[in-house]
Scaffold this active site. Structure first.
Site, PDB file in Angstrom:
ATOM      1  N   ARG A  15     -22.881  18.791   4.322  1.00 55.29           N
ATOM      2  CA  ARG A  15     -22.693  17.682   5.267  1.00 55.29           C
ATOM      3  C   ARG A  15     -21.711  16.631   4.745  1.00 55.29           C
ATOM      4  NH1 ARG A  15     -29.114  16.937   5.960  1.00 55.29           N
ATOM      5  NH2 ARG A  15     -29.047  18.185   4.053  1.00 55.29           N
ATOM      6  N   ARG A 331      -1.580  -4.055 -18.695  1.00 52.35           N
ATOM      7  CA  ARG A 331      -1.830  -2.624 -18.883  1.00 52.35           C
ATOM      8  C   ARG A 331      -2.520  -2.335 -20.218  1.00 52.35           C
ATOM      9  NH1 ARG A 331       3.905  -0.329 -17.919  1.00 52.35           N
ATOM     10  NH2 ARG A 331       2.885   1.530 -18.749  1.00 52.35           N
TER      11      ARG A 331
HETATM   12  C1  UD1 Z   1     -35.200  17.897   0.525  1.00 50.82           C
HETATM   13  C2  UD1 Z   1     -36.648  18.315   0.799  1.00 50.82           C
HETATM   14  C3  UD1 Z   1     -37.249  17.358   1.815  1.00 50.82           C
HETATM   15  C4  UD1 Z   1     -37.154  15.930   1.320  1.00 50.82           C
HETATM   16  C5  UD1 Z   1     -35.727  15.572   0.914  1.00 50.82           C
HETATM   17  C6  UD1 Z   1     -35.701  14.249   0.186  1.00 50.82           C
HETATM   18  C7  UD1 Z   1     -36.713  20.738   0.551  1.00 50.82           C
HETATM   19  C8  UD1 Z   1     -36.752  22.046   1.231  1.00 50.82           C
HETATM   20  N1  UD1 Z   1     -36.651  19.662   1.315  1.00 50.82           N
HETATM   21  O1  UD1 Z   1     -34.482  18.044   1.737  1.00 50.82           O
HETATM   22  O2  UD1 Z   1     -38.606  17.700   2.047  1.00 50.82           O
HETATM   23  O3  UD1 Z   1     -37.614  15.041   2.317  1.00 50.82           O
HETATM   24  O4  UD1 Z   1     -35.155  16.553   0.030  1.00 50.82           O
HETATM   25  O5  UD1 Z   1     -34.395  13.835  -0.127  1.00 50.82           O
HETATM   26  O6  UD1 Z   1     -36.767  20.690  -0.678  1.00 50.82           O
HETATM   27  N2  UD1 Z   1     -30.562  22.079  -4.293  1.00 50.82           N
HETATM   28  C9  UD1 Z   1     -30.392  23.018  -5.289  1.00 50.82           C
HETATM   29  N3  UD1 Z   1     -30.459  24.341  -4.978  1.00 50.82           N
HETATM   30  C10 UD1 Z   1     -30.704  24.770  -3.717  1.00 50.82           C
HETATM   31  C11 UD1 Z   1     -30.878  23.800  -2.692  1.00 50.82           C
HETATM   32  C12 UD1 Z   1     -30.805  22.470  -3.017  1.00 50.82           C
HETATM   33  O7  UD1 Z   1     -30.179  22.671  -6.451  1.00 50.82           O
HETATM   34  O8  UD1 Z   1     -30.758  25.984  -3.527  1.00 50.82           O
HETATM   35  C13 UD1 Z   1     -30.457  20.652  -4.647  1.00 50.82           C
HETATM   36  C14 UD1 Z   1     -29.357  19.936  -3.907  1.00 50.82           C
HETATM   37  O9  UD1 Z   1     -28.146  19.980  -4.641  1.00 50.82           O
HETATM   38  C15 UD1 Z   1     -29.893  18.520  -3.783  1.00 50.82           C
HETATM   39  C16 UD1 Z   1     -31.403  18.697  -3.812  1.00 50.82           C
HETATM   40  O10 UD1 Z   1     -31.651  20.002  -4.290  1.00 50.82           O
HETATM   41  O11 UD1 Z   1     -29.486  17.697  -4.861  1.00 50.82           O
HETATM   42  C17 UD1 Z   1     -32.013  18.528  -2.412  1.00 50.82           C
HETATM   43  O12 UD1 Z   1     -31.400  19.454  -1.555  1.00 50.82           O
HETATM   44  P1  UD1 Z   1     -30.988  19.052  -0.061  1.00 50.82           P
HETATM   45  O13 UD1 Z   1     -30.336  20.212   0.554  1.00 50.82           O
HETATM   46  O14 UD1 Z   1     -30.285  17.758  -0.041  1.00 50.82           O
HETATM   47  O15 UD1 Z   1     -32.463  18.890   0.574  1.00 50.82           O
HETATM   48  P2  UD1 Z   1     -32.852  18.030   1.850  1.00 50.82           P
HETATM   49  O16 UD1 Z   1     -32.494  18.780   3.075  1.00 50.82           O
HETATM   50  O17 UD1 Z   1     -32.361  16.660   1.725  1.00 50.82           O
HETATM   51 CA    CA Z   2     -31.033  15.589   0.389  1.00 51.39          CA
END
Ligand code: UD1
Ligand code: CA
Length: 458
Positions: A15, A331
């Protein structure tokens, strides 16, 4: 025992519409991942493991020396991400705190309280929750009739009724040792076909393990950054926090909305910061200084009573009572001495301006050592570069450089010497001498009357 923190940072952050990893986008001058790392360390984590995937080398580089990095090759979801740490953490006997890499507003004090609550409760998992007035996009916390947490449902998987819940999953959890077995039981049967970490809560409960929820007092800390609009909101909140802390420490900030100070910058009491000022990186400002309007100061150290207006200062030191600007460019590697003045349309690079010396107007000073009480006339240029290399100019104490002088380096102007205005100086000038190098003036009497164009004018 003890605590390890796992920061989930493998996702791309689609996003954001960016080719860079989301967690490396800067908030108030530093990558959002770094805020999470600092909060984890501040909360007492003795080990920090970052799960990287998308743009992993850059992510690893940003935490080098401060965290262990494990790779999640395919980003199959947050539960799958945590599972990747099994190898490095299976022998670790303590609790594991999981943090999302995209929540830069976290405060270590809150995390510490959360961890204490987890330990006290003795739960297998504790989820940190918060009540958001606008919970859209977050996972909702579903509690049973007795008020105990039952499960977490993602926004996209939620029913209409579940969407009405304002208590959200912040993405921060504490797990007791041995969490990995439950992660393997999570299946991707949801809209996104991902392995959801929040499902661990439901599964633990189903197998009869105690699960707890701990609600944070301030939901703002758990604001997650998923797009650029949210990035800008986080930026504003962090900047406000920094400026509030400065004001609490006795700094006057005339207009916080247009003052940009990076976390970590220190400013002494009674300094006044005027609008459109940027204080960045490792900058230290003394007390009773006047900074701005329009100042950008990066990685520099400024003393007490310094006055800076409409200036850019990078990687330099400016001593007490020195005055810079307006329209001044300092600088890297410059050292402006106590009470010295560098004025309008002056650029200085890698030079020393000694105590009480003045370069007031329209000059370029590069690779130069200026002693104390020197006056450099308007338009003086140090010619430091011969096309191949840079050369040094030395101007000793009490010297006076006439206006519009070129000092062709390497060259040395001795103590107390004078340079006649308009000179191009290529040879050293001994102490107390006058150096002058320009064509002698010739006046031709009546010349104007005799020249052809003026014929017949009388
Ligand atoms: C996630 C939570 C949601 C919570 C929210 C809070 C899940 C399924 N959902 O949603 O319940 O309310 O965070 O901010 O966990 N990431 C990985 N590997 C992956 C997927 C994600 O390392 O395979 C990391 C992303 O880089 C990120 C974090 O996990 O830093 C959260 O992932 P994101 O996709 O932002 O989750 P949300 O949809 O925000
Ligand atoms: Ca998130």
């Amino acid at each position: 025992m003890g605590l390890a923190a796992v920061i989930l940072a493998a996702g791309q952050g689609t996003r954001m519409k960016s080719r860079y990893s989301k967690v490396l986008h800067a908030v108030a001058g530093r990558a959002m991942l770094r805020y999470v790392l600092q909060a984890a360390v501040g909360a007492g984590a003795e080990r920090v493991v970052v799960v990287a995937g998308y743009e992993a080398p850059a992510v690893a580089e940003s935490v080098a020396g401060e965290a262990e990095v494990v790779i999640q090759k395919e980003q199959l979801g947050t539960a799958h991400a945590l599972l990747q740490t099994e190898n490095v953490l299976k022998s670790f006997g303590g609790d594991i705190m999981v943090l999302p890499g995209d929540t830069p507003l976290l405060c270590s004090g809150t995390l510490r309280d959360f961890y204490s609550a987890h330990v006290k409760e003795g739960a297998a998992a504790t989820v940190l929750t918060a009540c958001f007035s606008e919970p859209a996009g977050y996972g909702r916390v579903i509690r049973d009739a007795g008020g105990k947490v039952e499960r977490i449902v993602e926004h996209r998987d939620a029913t209409k009724e579940e969407l009405l819940v304002h208590e959200v999953n912040t993405g921060v959890y504490c797990f007791r040792p041995g969490i990995f077995d439950i992660l393997r039981k999570i299946s991707p049967d949801n809209v996104q076909r991902e392995y959801y970490l929040p499902d661990a809560v439901r599964l633990l409960r189903e197998e009869g393990s105690p699960v707890a929820a701990w609600e944070a007092a301030d939901p703002e800390e758990f604001f997650g950054i998923n797009d650029r609009r949210q990035l800008a909101v986080a930026e504003r909140i962090i900047r406000q926090r920094v400026v509030d802390a400065l004001m609490d420490a006795g700094v006057t900030v005339v207009d916080p909305a247009v003052t940009y100070v990076d976390p970590g910058v220190t400013v002494g009491a009674d300094t006044v910061i005027y609008p459109f000022t940027f204080l960045e990186g490792n900058t230290v400002i003394g007390s009773d200084a006047r900074i701005g309007p329009w100042a950008r100061i990066i990685d520099s150290r400024l003393g007490d009573y310094v006055v800076v207006q409409s200036a850019v200062v990078i990687g330099s030191a400016v001593a007490d009572r020195a005055v810079l600007g307006p329209y001044t460019y300092i600088r890297p590697g410059t050292d402006v001495g106590p009470g010295a003045k560098v004025g309008g349309f002056v650029e200085v690079k890698k030079s020393v301006i000694g105590e009480g010396s003045k370069v007031p107007h329209l000059s370029y000073i590069g690779d130069t050592e200026i002693g104390s009480n020197v006056n450099v006339g308007a338009g003086t240029i140090t010619c430091n570069y011969d096309g191949l290399q840079k050369w040094l100019t030395v101007i000793e104490d009490d010297a006076f450089i006439g206006s519009n002088t070129n000092l062709v380096a390497p060259v040395k102007i001795g103590k107390g010497a004078y340079i006649g205005a308009g000179s191009t100086i290529t040879k050293d000038v001994p102490p107390y001498s006058l150096g002058i190098a320009r064509g002698r003036q010739t006046n031709i009497p009546e010349w104007a009357k005799k020249k052809p164009e003026s014929e017949g004018k009388e």
